[in-house]
Design an enzyme around this catalytic site. Structure first.
Site, PDB file in Angstrom:
ATOM      1  N   GLU A   1      39.040  77.390  21.940  1.00  0.00           N
ATOM      2  CA  GLU A   1      39.784  77.649  23.182  1.00  0.00           C
ATOM      3  C   GLU A   1      41.179  77.047  23.129  1.00  0.00           C
ATOM      4  O   GLU A   1      41.818  76.797  24.158  1.00  0.00           O
ATOM      5  CB  GLU A   1      38.983  77.137  24.386  1.00  0.00           C
TER       6      GLU A   1
ATOM      7  N   LYS B   1      30.376  84.125  34.892  1.00  0.00           N
ATOM      8  CA  LYS B   1      30.869  84.910  33.753  1.00  0.00           C
ATOM      9  C   LYS B   1      30.167  86.255  33.845  1.00  0.00           C
ATOM     10  O   LYS B   1      28.950  86.329  33.634  1.00  0.00           O
ATOM     11  CB  LYS B   1      30.487  84.241  32.438  1.00  0.00           C
TER      12      LYS B   1
HETATM   13  P1  PGA Z   1      30.886  80.246  25.562  1.00  0.00           P
HETATM   14  O1  PGA Z   1      31.004  78.817  26.230  1.00  0.00           O
HETATM   15  O2  PGA Z   1      31.898  81.172  26.134  1.00  0.00           O
HETATM   16  O3  PGA Z   1      31.066  79.946  24.085  1.00  0.00           O
HETATM   17  O4  PGA Z   1      29.480  80.708  25.846  1.00  0.00           O
HETATM   18  C1  PGA Z   1      31.793  78.486  27.306  1.00  0.00           C
HETATM   19  C2  PGA Z   1      31.087  77.543  28.231  1.00  0.00           C
HETATM   20  O5  PGA Z   1      30.031  76.976  27.890  1.00  0.00           O
HETATM   21  O6  PGA Z   1      31.545  77.354  29.351  1.00  0.00           O
HETATM   22 ZN    ZN Z   2      29.827  75.950  30.029  1.00  0.00          ZN
END
Ligand code: PGA
Ligand code: ZN
Length: 393
Positions: free
Chosen positions: A194, A320
């Protein structure tokens, strides 16, 4: 009404260079609308199944061609009927979401609206306007990089007030980089998935100490947050392996509390325990020292979230859309969380694309917060869309 004349399924790449699927929908006026959600690496076990390009059932998806839908719900009803599985494994959660999003974009175009306006109307979201908090991941560990940090994300938290907030974040990120370069006598800092700094540290507390040094030196008005993503350092024998020690959830709770004593600005903690360790969540919750955030614990799934909310384990929730695959279910989960006054945090994935749809999800429901990384490199499209949608005020 939008008629799906044709569907394109394309191989695209995320910020890790891994293949993701982009979906295009051609409407009755020969306009194309595309969507391409990113992909996660530290996933919750109960996320929907994501399909690679070569696993896609093209015949199944082509059944949508030639059909017209009067709303997003209308389209998703058809998708649920075509899929028929509990985990969207026939269509694929990522394809399901990309079809919904591309359709929503086509629908928005036909109505002369923004994507967020269509979502707001479709899911009857009527929440007061609000400027979100930004959770920005400046130091990376865990599954997102090959360093020695057990904890996955070290974040600063600040209220979005306009482009100057983005500038402030960039300045902090650069100052932290200068600090780390000097401290460790290295010229080039490694970065993680990230784009946060990703060097080795002597322990998991130290990144917070350094963030505090920089914050205090330049008088930034920030809070801090951790995403422990504790599934990563939990082992099947029932212990957490943390800094080479075997800890139970009570001992891990003590670690988190000791961090809070040293770093008072540490106010948020995401997935502090593995996703089935309800006892751990409960122990930390009763201390009332942190706002506890669920991610792998809740996976944006309305049924799972309902159960967790009844257990009263969290103060906030990560949203998400590609954990659950459907926009309707995403907003159902958001509504459940809002009813309980939870902090609603709309989040990117560690593998991202240029698609900034999550800003529209946030605006549609007037989310409390956005978790979108640092405003550089592959993460910048989210910040630029944020400035466009939320304005310059
Ligand atoms: P991921 O992790 O997008 O690799 O699943 C992000 C998070 O755990 O917030
Ligand atoms: Zn997370």
């Amino acid at each position: 009404m939008v008629k799906i004349k044709k569907i394109k399924i394309l191989r695209n790449f995320d910020s890790r260079g891994q293949e993701v699927v982009k979906i295009g929908i051609c409407d009755q006026n020969d306009h194309w609308f595309f969507s391409c959600p990113g992909s996660g690496k530290s996933k919750g076990k109960k996320e929907v199944i994501s399909k690679d390009f070569q696993e896609i059932d093209f015949d199944l998806i082509s059944k949508l061609e030639g059909k017209a839908f009067s709303s997003l719900n209308d389209l998703e009803n058809e998708l649920f009927a075509l899929d028929g599985s509990p985990d969207k494994s026939k269509i694929g959660g990522n394809i399901f979401l990309a079809l919904s999003l591309s359709f929503a974009r086509a629908f928005a175009w036909s109505e002369g609206l923004e994507l967020w306006e269509v979502l707001k109307h479709e899911y009857k979201l009527d929440f007061p306007q609000k400027l979100p908090l930004i959770f920005s991941n400046v130091i990376n560990g865990g599954a997102h990089v090959e360093n020695n940090l057990d904890i996955q994300e070290y974040m600063v938290v600040l209220k979005y007030k306009g482009p100057e907030t983005v500038r402030e974040l960039v300045n902090f990120y650069r100052s932290l980089g200068d600090f780390l370069r000097e401290k460790y006598s290295i010229r080039i800092l490694p970065i993680g998935d990230e784009s946060g700094y990703a060097l080795d540290f002597e322990n998991n507390l130290l990144p917070l100490v350094y963030m505090k040094n920089v914050k205090d030196k330049f008088s930034y008005d920030f809070e801090f947050a951790l995403d422990c993503a504790a599934n990563y350092f939990y082992h099947r024998d029932g212990h957490y392996f943390f800094e080479t020690q075997k800890l139970n959830s009570l001992e891990l709770t003590q670690v988190y509390l000791s961090y809070k004593e040293k770093i008072p600005e540490l106010n948020f903690i995401e997935d502090p325990f593995q996703e089935e360790d309800f006892e751990g969540f409960r122990e930390l919750k009763v201390t009332q020292k942190f706002k506890i955030i669920g991610d792998d614990l809740t996976v944006t799934n309305p049924q799972i979230t309902k159960d967790i909310l009844e257990k009263n384990l969290i103060d906030g929730i990560i949203i998400k859309a590609n954990q659950v695959g459907s926009l309707r279910e995403t907003f159902e989960t958001i509504k459940l969380a809002k009813e309980k006054n939870l902090l609603v945090i709309i989040s990117h994935r560690s593998g991202e694309t240029e698609d900034p749809f999550l800003i529209h999800i946030a605006k549609a429901c007037e989310a409390d917060a956005l978790k979108i990384g640092v405003p550089i490199k592959e993460r910048v499209s989210k910040f630029n869309e944020l400035v466009r949608i939320y304005g310059e005020s």
